[in-house]
Design a protein around this motif. Structure first.
Motif, PDB file in Angstrom:
ATOM      1  N   GLY B 121      -2.893  18.917  11.359  1.00 27.49           N
ATOM      2  CA  GLY B 121      -1.698  19.748  11.252  1.00 27.49           C
ATOM      3  C   GLY B 121      -1.252  20.168  12.647  1.00 27.49           C
ATOM      4  N   LEU B 122       0.080  20.127  12.865  1.00 27.37           N
ATOM      5  CA  LEU B 122       0.619  20.510  14.182  1.00 27.37           C
ATOM      6  C   LEU B 122       1.365  21.835  14.045  1.00 27.37           C
ATOM      7  N   ALA B 123       1.175  22.701  15.011  1.00 26.34           N
ATOM      8  CA  ALA B 123       1.993  23.916  15.129  1.00 26.34           C
ATOM      9  C   ALA B 123       1.843  24.358  16.579  1.00 26.34           C
ATOM     10  N   ASP B 124       1.383  25.626  16.793  1.00 26.97           N
ATOM     11  CA  ASP B 124       1.137  26.028  18.184  1.00 26.97           C
ATOM     12  C   ASP B 124      -0.238  25.522  18.641  1.00 26.97           C
ATOM     13  N   HIS B 125      -1.012  25.029  17.677  1.00 28.97           N
ATOM     14  CA  HIS B 125      -2.285  24.383  18.013  1.00 28.97           C
ATOM     15  C   HIS B 125      -2.555  23.290  16.992  1.00 28.97           C
ATOM     16  N   LEU B 126      -3.570  22.488  17.273  1.00 27.88           N
ATOM     17  CA  LEU B 126      -3.901  21.377  16.382  1.00 27.88           C
ATOM     18  C   LEU B 126      -4.910  21.862  15.354  1.00 27.88           C
ATOM     19  N   GLN B 127      -4.651  21.550  14.105  1.00 27.80           N
ATOM     20  CA  GLN B 127      -5.567  22.007  13.039  1.00 27.80           C
ATOM     21  C   GLN B 127      -6.001  20.790  12.216  1.00 27.80           C
ATOM     22  N   PRO B 128      -7.306  20.457  12.249  1.00 28.48           N
ATOM     23  CA  PRO B 128      -7.759  19.294  11.459  1.00 28.48           C
ATOM     24  C   PRO B 128      -7.605  19.578   9.962  1.00 28.48           C
ATOM     25  N   ILE B 129      -7.093  18.589   9.263  1.00 28.96           N
ATOM     26  CA  ILE B 129      -6.952  18.722   7.800  1.00 28.96           C
ATOM     27  C   ILE B 129      -7.947  17.762   7.131  1.00 28.96           C
ATOM     28  N   ILE B 130      -8.006  16.537   7.624  1.00 25.89           N
ATOM     29  CA  ILE B 130      -8.989  15.564   7.127  1.00 25.89           C
ATOM     30  C   ILE B 130      -9.735  15.011   8.338  1.00 25.89           C
ATOM     31  N   ARG B 131     -11.024  15.158   8.336  1.00 27.10           N
ATOM     32  CA  ARG B 131     -11.847  14.528   9.376  1.00 27.10           C
ATOM     33  C   ARG B 131     -11.743  13.008   9.192  1.00 27.10           C
ATOM     34  N   PRO B 132     -12.080  12.223  10.213  1.00 24.00           N
ATOM     35  CA  PRO B 132     -11.987  10.776  10.044  1.00 24.00           C
ATOM     36  C   PRO B 132     -12.695  10.330   8.763  1.00 24.00           C
ATOM     37  N   SER B 133     -11.982   9.660   7.907  1.00 24.83           N
ATOM     38  CA  SER B 133     -12.506   9.294   6.589  1.00 24.83           C
ATOM     39  C   SER B 133     -12.263   7.819   6.342  1.00 24.83           C
ATOM     40  N   HIS B 134     -13.063   7.285   5.496  1.00 20.54           N
ATOM     41  CA  HIS B 134     -12.989   5.842   5.271  1.00 20.54           C
ATOM     42  C   HIS B 134     -13.305   5.582   3.815  1.00 20.54           C
ATOM     43  N   GLY B 135     -12.586   4.731   3.209  1.00 22.54           N
ATOM     44  CA  GLY B 135     -12.907   4.327   1.862  1.00 22.54           C
ATOM     45  C   GLY B 135     -12.060   5.032   0.806  1.00 22.54           C
ATOM     46  N   ARG B 136     -11.976   4.351  -0.341  1.00 20.38           N
ATOM     47  CA  ARG B 136     -11.110   4.834  -1.412  1.00 20.38           C
ATOM     48  C   ARG B 136     -11.616   6.139  -2.019  1.00 20.38           C
ATOM     49  N   SER B 137     -12.904   6.352  -1.856  1.00 22.10           N
ATOM     50  CA  SER B 137     -13.475   7.570  -2.449  1.00 22.10           C
ATOM     51  C   SER B 137     -12.965   8.835  -1.775  1.00 22.10           C
ATOM     52  N   ARG B 138     -12.325   8.684  -0.594  1.00 22.61           N
ATOM     53  CA  ARG B 138     -11.859   9.860   0.141  1.00 22.61           C
ATOM     54  C   ARG B 138     -10.416  10.236  -0.226  1.00 22.61           C
ATOM     55  N   VAL B 139      -9.866   9.473  -1.163  1.00 23.93           N
ATOM     56  CA  VAL B 139      -8.450   9.728  -1.519  1.00 23.93           C
ATOM     57  C   VAL B 139      -8.259  11.130  -2.083  1.00 23.93           C
ATOM     58  N   MET B 140      -9.064  11.470  -3.082  1.00 23.01           N
ATOM     59  CA  MET B 140      -8.872  12.771  -3.727  1.00 23.01           C
ATOM     60  C   MET B 140      -9.134  13.934  -2.780  1.00 23.01           C
ATOM     61  N   PRO B 141     -10.249  13.885  -1.977  1.00 26.65           N
ATOM     62  CA  PRO B 141     -10.426  14.979  -1.001  1.00 26.65           C
ATOM     63  C   PRO B 141      -9.227  15.100  -0.057  1.00 26.65           C
ATOM     64  N   MET B 142      -8.683  13.917   0.350  1.00 26.78           N
ATOM     65  CA  MET B 142      -7.529  13.940   1.272  1.00 26.78           C
ATOM     66  C   MET B 142      -6.316  14.632   0.591  1.00 26.78           C
ATOM     67  N   LEU B 143      -6.090  14.282  -0.650  1.00 23.67           N
ATOM     68  CA  LEU B 143      -4.936  14.872  -1.348  1.00 23.67           C
ATOM     69  C   LEU B 143      -5.130  16.372  -1.543  1.00 23.67           C
ATOM     70  N   ARG B 144      -6.360  16.767  -1.908  1.00 23.64           N
ATOM     71  CA  ARG B 144      -6.609  18.201  -2.115  1.00 23.64           C
ATOM     72  C   ARG B 144      -6.437  18.967  -0.807  1.00 23.64           C
ATOM     73  N   ALA B 145      -6.956  18.354   0.284  1.00 20.31           N
ATOM     74  CA  ALA B 145      -6.854  19.034   1.585  1.00 20.31           C
ATOM     75  C   ALA B 145      -5.382  19.222   1.985  1.00 20.31           C
ATOM     76  N   LEU B 146      -4.611  18.172   1.768  1.00 28.43           N
ATOM     77  CA  LEU B 146      -3.182  18.277   2.106  1.00 28.43           C
ATOM     78  C   LEU B 146      -2.494  19.346   1.248  1.00 28.43           C
TER      79      LEU B 146
END
Lengths: 589, 289
Positions: B121-146
Motif C-alpha cells: 500500500g502506498l501513502a506517506d509510507h509503504l505498507q506491506p499488504i501481502i508478503r511475497p507469495s507464490h501459488g494458488r493457495s495464496r489467492v484467498m489470503p491475498m483477497l482477504r488482505a486487500l
C-alpha cells in the motif's frame, strides 16, 4: 426633519447583533478535496480580484446596514415640517371636458388624479383634507377627513365630465369655506376655463402642458327664409391651438353621422377663428352632424350635432281690403312658415292703424295713418323718397337689397323714443321701425307698397315674411343645439316635467326641470304622447383651446410626490436586492 | 458492491486468468515461458557441446548423422515477480474499492500463473499488504488482505514509498502501480527509481467523474483530505470549468511522463466494470500475449 414615530429608532440598537448574525451567515461551508493543489493552480491565475473578494463581505455588510437603517427610518415616519405649512387641505379636481385631453398616453385628468394621490399620501396624521370635484358645479366627494384610504378611493371614483367648467361653481366654495377654517384650497386643473386668473382664494396647480388641438366651438343651423323654405343656413365657429394655419374638412351629415351631405374645406388659424356662414340647399329637417376630419388630442370637440326644426307656420291675420297681402304671404311661405287665418292670429298685418279692441300683441302696420301709440305724430305724405338703411344686419333687413330704392307714400311721422329705426328715407323720415307700446310690439312700414308697384318687387314679401318671423320670435323656439351642462329653458322644462328623457347613451331617465344635459348627442323628451328632440354639444372655446391658457400654477409648496417613508423603503429593497446579488454570487458562484 | 471474497467475484477473476500469457524472467519453474534456455520440456534449439555440459542432453541422432556433438536446449519455465503498488492515500477514498478490485484481479492472475506476488500500500509510507507469495493457495489470503486494507497516512509521498520498496531488495519484476496520481509533490522521480532498478513498470490511473466535475458553487472553504490544509475560494461556473481543464491537463501530464519513460499506462474509470478494464488494459497494455 421630524419623526412622527421616533420610538422606531430604537430598532437601530439591533445593528450589532445583526452584524454578528451576518458574519455567521456568510461563513463559507467547508468541503474536503483531494485536489487542493490543483485548485491552487486555478486560483493563482485569478489574483486580480483578490482585493475585491477580501472586502466583499464588508461591502455586503455595509449594504445590509444601510438597508436596515432605511427601514428603521421609514418606520420612524420622517417628514419635512417647513415645506407645506401643514394646514388642512381642500383638494379640488377639475372634471371639465378639456381634462380628457390625452398627453403621452394618459389624459390630463389621470395626471391630476395622480397628483392628488401624491398630495394625499403625504398628509400627516394630524392633517385633514376635503376632496371635491368641479365641472358644471362643485361637489364635495369626501368630507373633511384624515383617512387617506377614503380620500384615495374618492379620487379613484372620479371621472371627467363632457361639460365645460362653470366658473360660477367656485361660489359654492366661498359659501362653505367657513366649514373648513385654516385650510388651503388646491385646484388641480389644466386652466381651461374663464376666470381662472380671478381665483384668489384658491391655489391653482396646473396639470398638463400645451397641446395642439382644433375643434368646433360654435354651431347653429336654421331654415333660411327663401322662397321654397328648404334651404338651411349653418353657422360654424372653430378654434385651434396649432401654431400654424391648418386645413381641415368640415363634414355635414344628416340623419346619421355617416350620411354626409356636404364637405367644406376650412382653414383654421391659431386661436378663435372668424365664424363661417354656410348654406345647404334642400336641407331636410331633423338630426344634423358636423365633424372635423383631423384627429385631435381632445376628441369631444371634433363633432357637434344639432336639430334643424321646421316649426309650425305662424298664423297671420290680414286686415286689409286689398287681397294682395294674403296672396304675397301665402306665395312667400307656401304654407310652411306662415299661414293666413281669419281667426286667432298670432301676428296681425293691417293697413293704416290697428283695429279697435285689437288683442293681438304682434302687429305689422303698413301705410300708417291717424293716431296710434306706435307713433307720436303722423303727417302728410312726402314726395318720392329713396331708402337709407341704418341697420343692414338687422334680421328684417339682412336678406333685402333696398338701399337707394325709390319708395312712395311715405308720411311725415315721428317714431316713439323706444323705437328701433331700421331704415329711413333720404329726408330722414322713419321708414321701417320696430316699437313697443302697451305690451304690444309692432313693425311700422311707413310707405305705400301699392304706389310705384313696390309690392311687385321681391323685397316686399321678404320684408313681410322676415318681419312676421321676427315678431313671432324665433328666439322663443328651442335652439338647434344646447351646450353640455346646460338646462332646458324653463318653458320647455315645465312642459316635460314628469316625463321621460332618452339620453345619448340610450338610458331612459325621469325628466326633472333641473336635469342637465351632461352628454353630447341627442336627447328625446316624452310626455303624454308629445315628443321633443334636442341636441347637446360641448361648444366651449376654453376647452377646445386646451391647455393653451396662460394660467400658471399659483400654489405654495405642498408636500407631494412619493412619501419619504416610501422612498426609504424602496431604497432598502434596492439595497437588499444588490446585496442579494452579491450574496448569490458568493453562494452560487 | 461485490466483496473480494465473493464466489461471483472469484469466478470473474478465474475468467480473466485464462487470458494471461507473458514471457518474463524468473527463478522458479512456473506456468510462464521465459527467453532463457534451461531444463524445461519444450524444445527450443541446438547448441554445440562444451565441456561441462550435461552429456545427457547430447542428441545422439545428430551425432550419428553429422559426427558433431550437439546438445538440445529446452525453454526454461520460470516464475515472475509481480509487485502491486496500490495507492491507499486519502485522495483514493472514493476509488479504493475499485482500486482493490483491480489489484485483486491482477494478483489473482499472478498467483494462478504461479508467479510470485507482493502487494504494497502506498501513502506517506509503504505498507506491506501481502508478503511475497507464490501459488494458488495464496489467492484467498491475498483477497482477504486487500479487503481489510483501509486508507492510511496523511499525504501521498511516492518517492519515499519507492525508496522504501527498493530498500527491501526486491528482484526486478513487473511493478503495477494503481493510483489516481493526484500527488502534490514529484511522482516522476519515483517512477525513475523503479525503471532504473530494471522493473517492468505499468501505471494504472484510477479516475472518477467527480475528479473532473466540480458541483460546488459559491464561497467554499476547501480542505485537503490528506494534509488538512484549507483554502477559501469562490467557485463559479468559470472556475469550475477551469478546474476541469486543469485536472485534464494533470492527467495528460501523468500519461506523457509514463510515455517518455517507456512505462505502460492506462486509465480506468470507476464507472466501467473492472473486468472489462482488466481485459482491455492487459491486452493493450502489453501484459498479456
Amino acid at each position: 426633519m421630524i419623526f412622527l414615530n421616533p420610538a422606531a429608532l430604537w430598532w437601530l440598537s439591533l445593528l450589532i447583533p445583526l452584524a454578528a448574525l451576518y458574519f455567521l451567515k456568510v461563513k463559507p461551508e467547508r468541503h474536503q478535496s483531494a485536489l487542493l493543489f490543483l485548485w491552487e493552480k486555478v486560483f493563482q491565475e485569478k489574483q486580480s480580484s483578490t482585493l475585491f473578494k477580501r472586502f466583499r463581505n464588508w461591502l455586503s455588510l455595509l449594504l445590509l446596514t444601510l438597508a436596515f437603517i432605511a427601514i428603521v427610518f421609514a418606520m420612524a415616519k420622517p417628514y419635512f415640517a417647513g415645506l407645506s405649512g401643514r394646514r388642512n387641505l381642500i383638494i379640488i379636481i377639475d372634471c371639465s371636458a378639456s381634462m380628457n385631453t390625452l398627453q403621452g398616453g394618459e389624459s390630463i385628468f389621470e395626471m391630476a388624479q395622480q397628483k392628488a394621490r401624491n398630495i394625499i399620501r403625504n398628509l400627516l396624521p394630524s392633517q385633514r383634507a376635503v376632496l371635491a370635484s368641479v365641472g358644471t358645479d362643485m361637489k364635495i366627494l369626501v368630507g373633511a377627513t384624515s383617512n387617506k384610504r377614503e380620500l384615495l378611493e374618492g379620487i379613484s371614483k372620479l371621472k371627467p365630465t363632457q361639460c365645460a367648467l362653470n366658473p360660477e361653481a367656485f361660489r359654492f366654495l366661498k359659501k362653505r369655506k367657513d366649514f373648513y377654517p385654516d385650510s388651503r384650497a388646491l385646484l388641480l386643473t389644466d386652466g381651461c376655463f374663464i376666470g381662472a386668473a380671478s381665483l384668489r382664494s384658491i391655489e391653482i396647480i396646473k396639470v398638463g402642458s400645451k397641446k395642439n388641438n382644433a375643434g368646433i366651438i360654435g354651431f347653429d343651423i336654421v331654415r333660411l327664409p327663401s322662397g321654397n323654405n328648404s334651404d338651411a343656413g349653418i353657422y360654424i365657429n372653430c378654434a385651434s391651438t396649432y401654431p400654424d394655419q391648418i386645413q381641415v374638412d368640415l363634414s355635414l351629415a344628416c340623419g346619421t353621422p355617416g350620411n354626409v351631405i356636404k364637405v367644406f374645406p376650412l382653414k383654421l388659424k391659431k386661436g378663435v377663428n372668424r365664424p363661417q356662414i354656410l348654406k345647404v340647399e334642400n336641407a331636410p329637417s331633423g338630426k344634423w352632424f358636423a365633424s372635423l376630419d383631423k384627429p385631435q388630442s381632445l376628441s369631444i370637440d371634433n363633432m357637434t350635432c344639432a336639430i334643424l326644426r321646421d316649426p309650425p307656420p305662424v298664423k297671420v291675420g290680414i286686415l286689409s281690403s286689398n287681397g294682395i297681402y294674403s296672396l304675397l304671404v301665402g306665395s312667400y311661405s307656401q304654407g310652411k312658415t306662415m299661414t293666413v287665418v281669419s281667426k286667432s292670429p298670432e301676428v296681425l298685418i293691417c293697413e293704416g292703424n290697428e283695429p279697435e279692441g285689437n288683442n293681438v300683441d304682434k302687429i305689422i302696420i303698413i301705410k300708417p295713418y291717424g293716431k296710434s301709440s306706435f307713433w307720436n305724430h303722423c303727417g302728410s305724405i312726402v314726395d318720392l323718397q329713396t331708402v337709407d338703411i341704418d341697420i343692414a344686419e338687422h334680421p328684417v333687413m339682412k336678406f333685402l337689397k333696398m338701399d337707394n330704392t325709390e319708395i312712395e307714400g311715405v308720411r311725415q311721422l315721428t317714431a316713439p323714443q323706444n323705437s328701433n329705426i331700421i331704415a329711413k328715407t333720404n329726408s330722414g323720415q322713419p321708414l321701417i321701425y320696430k316699437t313697443t307700446s302697451q305690451g304690444k310690439t309692432a313693425y311700422v312700414l311707413n310707405f305705400d307698397p301699392m304706389q310705384g308697384d313696390f309690392f311687385l318687387q321681391v323685397d316686399f314679401p321678404v320684408l313681410l315674411g322676415t318681419a312676421v318671423m321676427d315678431l313671432y320670435g324665433r328666439g322663443a323656439s328651442l335652439p338647434p343645439v344646447f351646450k353640455t351642462g346646460s338646462r332646458l329653458p324653463s318653458g320647455t322644462a315645465t312642459a316635460f316635467t314628469g316625463g321621460t328623457m332618452l339620453c345619448p347613451d340610450n338610458t331612459v331617465v325621469a325628466y326633472e326641470p333641473d336635469k342637465k344635459l351632461k352628454m353630447p348627442g341627442f336627447y328625446t323628451l316624452k310626455k303624454n304622447g308629445r315628443t321633443l328632440q334636442i341636441a347637446a354639444a360641448l361648444l366651449s372655446a376654453p376647452d377646445t383651446l386646451v391647455a393653451s391658457s396662460k394660467v400658471e400654477s399659483t400654489n405654495k409648496p405642498v408636500a407631494s410626490g412619493i412619501p419619504v417613508s416610501l422612498i426609504l423603503l424602496v431604497s432598502a429593497i434596492l439595497l437588499i436586492s444588490l446585496e442579494e446579488i452579491l450574496y448569490n454570487r458568493r453562494k452560487a458562484g | 458492491m461485490l466483496k473480494l471474497t465473493d464466489p461471483e467475484f472469484i469466478r470473474k477473476l478465474e475468467m480473466l486468468s485464462l487470458l494471461t500469457r507473458k514471457v518474463l524472467g524468473g527463478t522458479l519453474k512456473a506456468d510462464r515461458k521465459t527467453l532463457k534456455k534451461g531444463s524445461g520440456t519444450t524444445f527450443a534449439d541446438y547448441t554445440e557441446y562444451n565441456f561441462g555440459d550435461d552429456y545427457r542432453s547430447i542428441d545422439w541422432n545428430i551425432y550419428a548423422r553429422l559426427e558433431n556433438l550437439v546438445i538440445k536446449l529446452f525453454e526454461l519455465e520460470e516464475d515472475l515477480h509481480i509487485y502491486l503498488l496500490v495507492d491507499f492515500s486519502r485522495s483514493m477514498l472514493s476509488k479504493t474499492v475499485f482500486a482493490k478490485q483491480l489489484a485483486a484481479a491482477i494478483g489473482y492472475i499472478a498467483l494462478n500463473n504461479l508467479d510470485r506476488l507482493t502487494v504494497y500500500g502506498l501513502a506517506d509510507h509503504l505498507q506491506p499488504i501481502i508478503r511475497p507469495s507464490h501459488g494458488r493457495s495464496r489467492v484467498m489470503p491475498m483477497l482477504r488482505a486487500l479487503e481489510s486494507t483501509e486508507c492510511f497516512g496523511e499525504d501521498t509521498d511516492f518517492e519515499q514509498c519507492i525508496k522504501e520498496f527498493q530498500s527491501r531488495g526486491h528482484r526486478p519484476g513487473l511493478c503495477v502501480v494503481i493510483s489516481d496520481f493526484f500527488v502534490h509533490g514529484e511522482f516522476e522521480k519515483a517512477l525513475d527509481y523503479l525503471v532504473w532498478n530494471r522493473h517492468d513498470l505499468f501505471c494504472l490511473q484510477v479516475s472518477s467523474p467527480q475528479d473532473f466535475k466540480c458541483e460546488l458553487r459559491g464561497d467554499i472553504e476547501l480542505q485537503c483530505v490528506e494534509t488538512g490544509e484549507s483554502k477559501r475560494v469562490t467557485i463559479g461556473p468559470a472556475e469550475a470549468a477551469r478546474f476541469a481543464e486543469t485536472v485534464k491537463e494533470w492527467n495528460l501530464k501523468v500519461q506523457r511522463s509514463c510515455e517518455r519513460r517507456g512505462i505502460g499506462f492506462s486509465s480506468a474509470s470507476v464507472t466501467i466494470p473492472f473486468e472489462l478494464i482488466i481485459q482491455n488494459i492487459l491486452r493493450h497494455g502489453g501484459l498479456v500475449t
